[in-house]
Scaffold this active site. Structure first.
Site, PDB file in Angstrom:
ATOM      1  N   PHE A   1      20.026  -8.681  -4.074  1.00  0.00           N
ATOM      2  CA  PHE A   1      21.010  -9.493  -3.333  1.00  0.00           C
ATOM      3  C   PHE A   1      21.962 -10.137  -4.331  1.00  0.00           C
ATOM      4  O   PHE A   1      21.865  -9.923  -5.541  1.00  0.00           O
ATOM      5  CB  PHE A   1      20.296 -10.543  -2.458  1.00  0.00           C
ATOM      6  CG  PHE A   1      19.584 -11.622  -3.234  1.00  0.00           C
ATOM      7  CD1 PHE A   1      18.312 -11.416  -3.736  1.00  0.00           C
ATOM      8  CD2 PHE A   1      20.188 -12.859  -3.469  1.00  0.00           C
ATOM      9  CE1 PHE A   1      17.641 -12.411  -4.452  1.00  0.00           C
ATOM     10  CE2 PHE A   1      19.531 -13.872  -4.182  1.00  0.00           C
ATOM     11  CZ  PHE A   1      18.259 -13.634  -4.671  1.00  0.00           C
TER      12      PHE A   1
ATOM     13  N   ASP B   1      15.900 -22.848  -7.962  1.00  0.00           N
ATOM     14  CA  ASP B   1      17.359 -22.912  -7.990  1.00  0.00           C
ATOM     15  C   ASP B   1      17.813 -21.928  -9.046  1.00  0.00           C
ATOM     16  O   ASP B   1      17.383 -21.989 -10.199  1.00  0.00           O
ATOM     17  CB  ASP B   1      17.876 -24.312  -8.280  1.00  0.00           C
ATOM     18  CG  ASP B   1      19.358 -24.394  -7.902  1.00  0.00           C
ATOM     19  OD1 ASP B   1      19.669 -24.235  -6.710  1.00  0.00           O
ATOM     20  OD2 ASP B   1      20.199 -24.580  -8.801  1.00  0.00           O
TER      21      ASP B   1
ATOM     22  N   ASP C   1      23.443  -8.986  -8.024  1.00  0.00           N
ATOM     23  CA  ASP C   1      22.687  -7.860  -8.595  1.00  0.00           C
ATOM     24  C   ASP C   1      23.543  -6.613  -8.870  1.00  0.00           C
ATOM     25  O   ASP C   1      23.365  -5.968  -9.910  1.00  0.00           O
ATOM     26  CB  ASP C   1      21.500  -7.482  -7.684  1.00  0.00           C
ATOM     27  CG  ASP C   1      20.332  -8.450  -7.820  1.00  0.00           C
ATOM     28  OD1 ASP C   1      20.291  -9.181  -8.833  1.00  0.00           O
ATOM     29  OD2 ASP C   1      19.479  -8.481  -6.929  1.00  0.00           O
TER      30      ASP C   1
HETATM   31  P1  ITT Z   1      18.602 -21.688  -1.409  1.00  0.00           P
HETATM   32  O1  ITT Z   1      19.457 -22.730  -2.076  1.00  0.00           O
HETATM   33  O2  ITT Z   1      18.368 -21.966   0.042  1.00  0.00           O
HETATM   34  O3  ITT Z   1      17.333 -21.402  -2.176  1.00  0.00           O
HETATM   35  P2  ITT Z   1      20.610 -19.817  -2.271  1.00  0.00           P
HETATM   36  O4  ITT Z   1      20.765 -18.341  -2.144  1.00  0.00           O
HETATM   37  O5  ITT Z   1      21.806 -20.658  -1.954  1.00  0.00           O
HETATM   38  O6  ITT Z   1      19.361 -20.262  -1.395  1.00  0.00           O
HETATM   39  P3  ITT Z   1      20.666 -20.930  -4.936  1.00  0.00           P
HETATM   40  O7  ITT Z   1      21.291 -22.227  -4.555  1.00  0.00           O
HETATM   41  O8  ITT Z   1      19.536 -20.951  -5.905  1.00  0.00           O
HETATM   42  O9  ITT Z   1      20.083 -20.124  -3.691  1.00  0.00           O
HETATM   43  O10 ITT Z   1      21.864 -20.031  -5.416  1.00  0.00           O
HETATM   44  C1  ITT Z   1      21.565 -18.876  -5.973  1.00  0.00           C
HETATM   45  C2  ITT Z   1      22.741 -17.948  -5.902  1.00  0.00           C
HETATM   46  O11 ITT Z   1      22.768 -17.289  -7.180  1.00  0.00           O
HETATM   47  C3  ITT Z   1      22.463 -16.890  -4.861  1.00  0.00           C
HETATM   48  O12 ITT Z   1      23.064 -17.149  -3.628  1.00  0.00           O
HETATM   49  C4  ITT Z   1      23.017 -15.643  -5.542  1.00  0.00           C
HETATM   50  O13 ITT Z   1      24.396 -15.552  -5.338  1.00  0.00           O
HETATM   51  C5  ITT Z   1      22.757 -15.913  -7.025  1.00  0.00           C
HETATM   52  N1  ITT Z   1      21.437 -15.372  -7.406  1.00  0.00           N
HETATM   53  C6  ITT Z   1      20.266 -16.049  -7.601  1.00  0.00           C
HETATM   54  N2  ITT Z   1      19.259 -15.223  -7.863  1.00  0.00           N
HETATM   55  C7  ITT Z   1      19.780 -13.987  -7.829  1.00  0.00           C
HETATM   56  C8  ITT Z   1      19.238 -12.710  -7.994  1.00  0.00           C
HETATM   57  O14 ITT Z   1      17.945 -12.499  -8.211  1.00  0.00           O
HETATM   58  N3  ITT Z   1      20.061 -11.671  -7.896  1.00  0.00           N
HETATM   59  C9  ITT Z   1      21.364 -11.843  -7.649  1.00  0.00           C
HETATM   60  N4  ITT Z   1      21.963 -13.004  -7.455  1.00  0.00           N
HETATM   61  C10 ITT Z   1      21.173 -14.090  -7.549  1.00  0.00           C
END
Ligand code: ITT
Length: 188
Positions: free
Chosen positions: A145, A66, A148
């Site tokens: 994504f 998360d 970033d």
């Molecule tokens: P899952 O819950 O299915 O894993 P998700 O994309 O919704 O997928 P999260 O709930 O962990 O994942 O939310 C993470 C959000 O935070 C993600 O959608 C991005 O907007 C941001 N995020 C997380 N890691 C990132 C990264 O490496 N680079 C850029 N944005 C990131």
């Protein structure tokens, strides 16, 4: 060893598999039906919720990630709401840049909480990784994504989206968390 990655974000699966390439560990998407309610109040809680939900349908080793962006001047927002801050990734970036208009302190960090569940359904290991930086004035870069393109990585003058995928996978919050998981698995 195959480990279910409790996510529906295919980009996370790709990043994580690139990081462990050659280690003998492979991460796979959960079986159909994975739809967790992420109603925790912290990254750690949501990571555990996702991991348990994926374990319920796979009964296998499961890892959840998360993650999100925490901005100091916004009191830690978007934080656990990172994925829901607006309808699309583009709109989420626009919202952050609007909220940061005129703000001098642009300190921010990407945070990643991971939870590893064993085949018995128990929490085997949990940890957190952080990547520090600042929010830029405008988006730049095409890699990665989410947020970033507006995250200037500490110690450089490029956004995370301007780093190559290979470089991101050696500096990101996800890398710092995953390294601890892999070390744990190797020791045990
Ligand atoms: P899952 O819950 O299915 O894993 P998700 O994309 O919704 O997928 P999260 O709930 O962990 O994942 O939310 C993470 C959000 O935070 C993600 O959608 C991005 O907007 C941001 N995020 C997380 N890691 C990132 C990264 O490496 N680079 C850029 N944005 C990131």
């Amino acid at each position: 060893m195959k480990i279910v990655l409790a996510t529906s974000n295919e980009h996370k699966v790709q990043e994580i598999n690139d990081m462990v390439a050659g280690s003998g560990v492979e991460f796979i998407l959960p079986p159909a039906g994975f739809d967790p309610v992420e109603d925790g109040e912290t990254f750690e809680e949501n990571s555990k919720i996702k991991a348990i939900e994926a374990w319920k349908i796979s009964k296998n080793w499961t890892l959840a990630d998360d993650s999100g962006l925490c901005i100091k001047a916004l009191g830690g927002k978007p934080g656990i709401y990172s994925a829901r801050y607006a309808e699309t990734p583009q709109k989420r970036i626009e919202r952050v840049l609007k909220e940061m208009q005129g703000i001098k302190n642009r300190d921010a960090e990407f945070v990643c909480a991971m939870t590893l569940i064993n085949p018995k359904g128990e929490v085997e290991f949990a940890c957190k990784g952080v990547c520090k930086g600042k929010i830029s004035d405008k988006p730049a870069g095409k890699n990665g994504f989410g947020y970033d393109p507006i995250f200037l990585v500490e110690g450089g003058n490029k956004t995370m989206a301007e780093y190559s995928e290979y470089e991101k996978n050696h500096i990101s919050h996800r890398f710092h968390a995953l390294r601890q998981v892999i070390e744990y698995l190797k020791k045990n």
